[in-house]
Design an enzyme around this catalytic site. Sequence first.
Site, PDB file in Angstrom:
ATOM      1  N   HIS A  46       0.857  -1.183   0.000  1.00  0.00           N
ATOM      2  CA  HIS A  46       0.000   0.000   0.000  1.00  0.00           C
ATOM      3  C   HIS A  46       0.894   1.234   0.000  1.00  0.00           C
ATOM      4  O   HIS A  46       2.125   1.133  -0.071  1.00  0.00           O
ATOM      5  CB  HIS A  46      -0.961  -0.027   1.192  1.00  0.00           C
ATOM      6  CG  HIS A  46      -0.287  -0.253   2.527  1.00  0.00           C
ATOM      7  ND1 HIS A  46       0.622   0.633   3.058  1.00  0.00           N
ATOM      8  CD2 HIS A  46      -0.370  -1.283   3.412  1.00  0.00           C
ATOM      9  CE1 HIS A  46       1.038   0.186   4.230  1.00  0.00           C
ATOM     10  NE2 HIS A  46       0.470  -0.993   4.467  1.00  0.00           N
ATOM     11  N   HIS A  93       3.997   1.381   2.289  1.00  0.00           N
ATOM     12  CA  HIS A  93       5.171   0.698   1.738  1.00  0.00           C
ATOM     13  C   HIS A  93       5.779   1.531   0.601  1.00  0.00           C
ATOM     14  O   HIS A  93       7.001   1.641   0.490  1.00  0.00           O
ATOM     15  CB  HIS A  93       4.779  -0.663   1.156  1.00  0.00           C
ATOM     16  CG  HIS A  93       4.185  -1.630   2.142  1.00  0.00           C
ATOM     17  ND1 HIS A  93       2.886  -2.079   2.043  1.00  0.00           N
ATOM     18  CD2 HIS A  93       4.709  -2.238   3.231  1.00  0.00           C
ATOM     19  CE1 HIS A  93       2.642  -2.943   3.031  1.00  0.00           C
ATOM     20  NE2 HIS A  93       3.723  -3.052   3.778  1.00  0.00           N
TER      21      HIS A  93
HETATM   22  P1  AMP Z   1       4.705  -4.924   6.746  1.00  0.00           P
HETATM   23  O1  AMP Z   1       4.544  -5.348   5.334  1.00  0.00           O
HETATM   24  O2  AMP Z   1       3.410  -4.637   7.442  1.00  0.00           O
HETATM   25  O3  AMP Z   1       5.627  -5.822   7.528  1.00  0.00           O
HETATM   26  O4  AMP Z   1       5.433  -3.522   6.705  1.00  0.00           O
HETATM   27  C1  AMP Z   1       6.664  -3.356   6.039  1.00  0.00           C
HETATM   28  C2  AMP Z   1       7.233  -2.002   6.372  1.00  0.00           C
HETATM   29  O5  AMP Z   1       6.307  -0.987   5.961  1.00  0.00           O
HETATM   30  C3  AMP Z   1       7.468  -1.808   7.871  1.00  0.00           C
HETATM   31  O6  AMP Z   1       8.693  -1.094   8.053  1.00  0.00           O
HETATM   32  C4  AMP Z   1       6.288  -0.979   8.284  1.00  0.00           C
HETATM   33  O7  AMP Z   1       6.531  -0.159   9.424  1.00  0.00           O
HETATM   34  C5  AMP Z   1       6.067  -0.115   7.044  1.00  0.00           C
HETATM   35  N1  AMP Z   1       4.689   0.385   7.031  1.00  0.00           N
HETATM   36  C6  AMP Z   1       3.553  -0.352   7.120  1.00  0.00           C
HETATM   37  N2  AMP Z   1       2.478   0.460   7.147  1.00  0.00           N
HETATM   38  C7  AMP Z   1       2.953   1.735   7.086  1.00  0.00           C
HETATM   39  C8  AMP Z   1       2.343   3.032   7.080  1.00  0.00           C
HETATM   40  N3  AMP Z   1       1.031   3.188   7.155  1.00  0.00           N
HETATM   41  N4  AMP Z   1       3.157   4.102   6.991  1.00  0.00           N
HETATM   42  C9  AMP Z   1       4.512   3.965   6.924  1.00  0.00           C
HETATM   43  N5  AMP Z   1       5.139   2.778   6.923  1.00  0.00           N
HETATM   44  C10 AMP Z   1       4.377   1.679   7.008  1.00  0.00           C
END
Ligand code: AMP
Length: 294
Positions: free
Chosen positions: A36, A39
């Site tokens: 999204h 990311h």
């Molecule tokens: P995930 O796929 O949920 O493991 O997230 C991968 C990376 O994207 C991690 O470093 C999360 O902190 C970051 N991330 C997920 N959601 C957000 C968001 N809404 N804003 C900024 N970074 C995000």
Amino acid sequence: MILCRTIAELKNELYSIKHSNDQATIGLVPTMGFLHEGHASLMRQSVAENIASVLSIFVNPMQFGPNEDFERYPRDEARDLAIAKENGIDIVFMPEVKEMYPSKPRTSVMISQLTERLCGASRPGHFDGVGLVVSKLFHLVQPDRAYFGMKDAQQLAVIQQMTDDLNIPVEIVPCPIVREPDGLALSSRNVYLSAEQRQQAVVLSQSLALAKQMVEEKGITPEELIARVKAKISEAGQAEIDYVEWLTYPSLELPAWNEPIADHSEKYILALAVKFGSTRLIDNALFVPNTRGE
Ligand code: AMP
């Protein structure tokens, strides 16, 4: 953009980048996919700051508890690849579980203290899994910089600690939380929410905004702040609070509980985890109450 499903392919691609330009800097954006705009913001920052950027997409079984959503975690490979390409990623590393864990790992990466509260307490073993997979990715990619979202603020603190403790030569870059127009922090798990839960979930960011106002109030203590934030969240009928905590950041220690927040000039985090049905959402905000140093 090149898609690598194996470690051998990844190493070949990284070798050719370094071979053609030995000054090439590499940025790494570790994710679990179902990408999204949150990311995408990490990817764009990596692309802006490095010669080449690697996006990893791996739903890491080691960081899920036995009753968590590993099996049903949302996945959409084709869409993820399109988003990676649009945002200028050079290499997508998307391994199968058996590529990352050909056998059960016998090494654990356990980061103490910082993992005792918040998600570390609610999800036992979660950060051991995160520490293990992130250190494997750091060794495989050997990035100059790695990009992590403040959405997972505890994860960021834990990874920074691990990197410092083990002298891993990578700069950890924190990136701001990206939100929907109504304030809900973007998350791959938001797709699980029913229409009504989605409406109610806005209470997380609303309660953080309320806390911002309250912190300005002279005399409010962490105890009162937490009670008022919990009351605000409970206005959403389907919200079930996992935790609401006010801690120092990034050390994640309990502050002076009965002293006015406004008297302190340390950095603090207000961190929330709230369930809507079986979907657990997290959000947080950072505060430096007394910036005037009074
Ligand atoms: P995930 O796929 O949920 O493991 O997230 C991968 C990376 O994207 C991690 O470093 C999360 O902190 C970051 N991330 C997920 N959601 C957000 C968001 N809404 N804003 C900024 N970074 C995000």
